[in-house]
Motif scaffolding. Structure first.
Motif, PDB file in Angstrom:
ATOM      1  N   GLY A  63      -4.868   5.136  -0.378  1.00  0.00           N
ATOM      2  CA  GLY A  63      -3.929   4.382   0.443  1.00  0.00           C
ATOM      3  C   GLY A  63      -3.489   3.068  -0.167  1.00  0.00           C
ATOM      4  N   LEU A  64      -4.420   2.342  -0.775  1.00  0.00           N
ATOM      5  CA  LEU A  64      -4.110   0.996  -1.281  1.00  0.00           C
ATOM      6  C   LEU A  64      -3.481   1.020  -2.669  1.00  0.00           C
ATOM      7  CD1 LEU A  64      -7.369  -0.800  -0.116  1.00  0.00           C
ATOM      8  CD2 LEU A  64      -5.074  -1.163   0.800  1.00  0.00           C
ATOM      9  N   ALA A  65      -3.934   1.929  -3.530  1.00  0.00           N
ATOM     10  CA  ALA A  65      -3.448   1.948  -4.908  1.00  0.00           C
ATOM     11  C   ALA A  65      -2.600   3.164  -5.235  1.00  0.00           C
ATOM     12  CB  ALA A  65      -4.630   1.881  -5.878  1.00  0.00           C
ATOM     13  N   GLU A  91     -12.579   6.732  -2.126  1.00  0.00           N
ATOM     14  CA  GLU A  91     -11.460   7.601  -2.479  1.00  0.00           C
ATOM     15  C   GLU A  91     -10.304   7.439  -1.508  1.00  0.00           C
ATOM     16  OE1 GLU A  91     -10.659  12.358  -3.416  1.00  0.00           O
ATOM     17  OE2 GLU A  91     -12.697  11.548  -3.426  1.00  0.00           O
ATOM     18  N   LEU A  92     -10.597   7.377  -0.208  1.00  0.00           N
ATOM     19  CA  LEU A  92      -9.546   7.194   0.794  1.00  0.00           C
ATOM     20  C   LEU A  92      -8.895   5.820   0.657  1.00  0.00           C
ATOM     21  CD1 LEU A  92     -11.321   8.771   3.898  1.00  0.00           C
ATOM     22  CD2 LEU A  92      -9.333   9.700   2.703  1.00  0.00           C
ATOM     23  N   ALA A  93      -9.720   4.798   0.431  1.00  0.00           N
ATOM     24  CA  ALA A  93      -9.179   3.458   0.264  1.00  0.00           C
ATOM     25  C   ALA A  93      -8.276   3.373  -0.961  1.00  0.00           C
ATOM     26  CB  ALA A  93     -10.311   2.438   0.166  1.00  0.00           C
ATOM     27  N   PRO A 122       0.829  -1.219   0.000  1.00  0.00           N
ATOM     28  CA  PRO A 122       0.000   0.000   0.000  1.00  0.00           C
ATOM     29  C   PRO A 122       0.856   1.258   0.000  1.00  0.00           C
ATOM     30  CG  PRO A 122      -0.742  -1.560   1.671  1.00  0.00           C
ATOM     31  CD  PRO A 122       0.569  -2.062   1.175  1.00  0.00           C
ATOM     32  N   THR A 123       0.345   2.294  -0.609  1.00  0.00           N
ATOM     33  CA  THR A 123       1.003   3.596  -0.555  1.00  0.00           C
ATOM     34  C   THR A 123       0.989   4.134   0.870  1.00  0.00           C
ATOM     35  OG1 THR A 123       0.316   4.044  -2.833  1.00  0.00           O
ATOM     36  CG2 THR A 123       0.985   5.944  -1.496  1.00  0.00           C
TER      37      THR A 123
END
Length: 268
Positions: free
Chosen positions: A220-222, A215-217, A139-140
């Motif tokens: 952080g994930l992509a 959007e938050l997911a 994750p970023t």
């Protein structure tokens, strides 16, 4: 009605919540239809979205994870809690529990606990599955997806409580939950990327309840913004204030509305 906004349970309250949650878990496990809907349906939907080429561009692993967060919150947390709260209300269970030692907040939290736990397990299963099939990506940022999941769970619980005000039976929840389910499907960015809409329309859709969670997911994930730009850790946090504020705003609004419309007893 303001009791829905009561403080967090004290230690003795936590024991009562755990006991109620354990009883609700046993009821859930005895209902095979509910188990299938809770476990298999969200996983099926998570698998279908990327397979159908939906959910935007990018590596499969993060797309699956982002889809899991959105799908489980809407189709599991929200829908299951509406049906559960309404069923317990119509059976006079909520009213009886409220008249005992349990506070209103403890009743609602204990009733919701099994569904919230299944939500977390579902997302964890999808994350583990992406690792098993070799699609896991680092994750970023890990904080933003956690905030998305926890904030989304809180919002869906409050919206479910509010939705019981116009849901007379557990069966009718299939109809009364459709507006939010449809809205989330169209505007969250999971099925249809917001870039498919005109700029002004997309900016409006970013203000809908589930979009900031997605959007938050995704940030952080992509490491992707709502408009598809790839960002690093600093860029993810630079893009995070708006969805964080929108999500917080919806939670605040739902916290004000839910206690005022929630009914503990059926209409006679």
């Amino acid at each position: 009605m303001t009791a829905l906004t009561a403080p967090a349970p004290a230690p003795s309250g936590l024991r009562r919540v755990r006991a109620l949650a354990a009883a609700e878990t046993r009821l859930l496990l005895r209902n095979r239809t509910a188990v299938v809907n809770s476990v298999l349906l969200p996983l099926f939907l998570v698998a279908v979205v990327p397979a159908a080429g939906l959910g935007g561009d990018g590596p499969l692993g993060p797309r699956l994870a982002v889809t899991a967060v959105a799908v489980t919150l809407v189709f599991l947390t929200y829908y299951n809690l509406v049906t559960t709260y309404v069923a317990r209300r119509e059976e006079l269970v909520l009213q009886r529990m409220r008249s005992g030692e349990l506070t209103p907040a403890e009743v609602l939290l204990g009733t919701a606990a099994p569904t919230l736990l299944v939500t977390l397990v579902q997302v964890a299963l999808v994350l583990a599955g992406t690792a098993v099939i070799g699609e896991w990506s680092t994750p970023t940022d890990v904080v933003l997806p956690v905030l998305a999941l926890l904030g989304g769970a809180a919002l869906m619980t409050l919206l479910a409580a509010a939705s019981t005000s116009f849901t007379r039976t557990a069966e009718s929840a299939q109809i009364t939950t459709l507006p939010l389910v449809t809205l989330a499907s169209v505007t969250s960015g999971v099925l249809v990327p917001l870039t498919a809409f005109p700029e002004q329309v997309a900016q409006v859709l970013r203000l809908t309840p589930v979009e900031p969670v997605v959007e938050l997911a995704r940030l952080g994930l992509a490491g992707q913004t709502w408009d598809g730009r790839t960002v690093d850790w600093a860029g993810a946090w630079a893009a995070a204030p708006q969805p964080l504020l929108v999500l917080a705003g919806w939670i605040a609004l739902a916290t004000l509305v839910a206690p005022r419309v929630f009914r503990w007893a059926p209409r006679r």
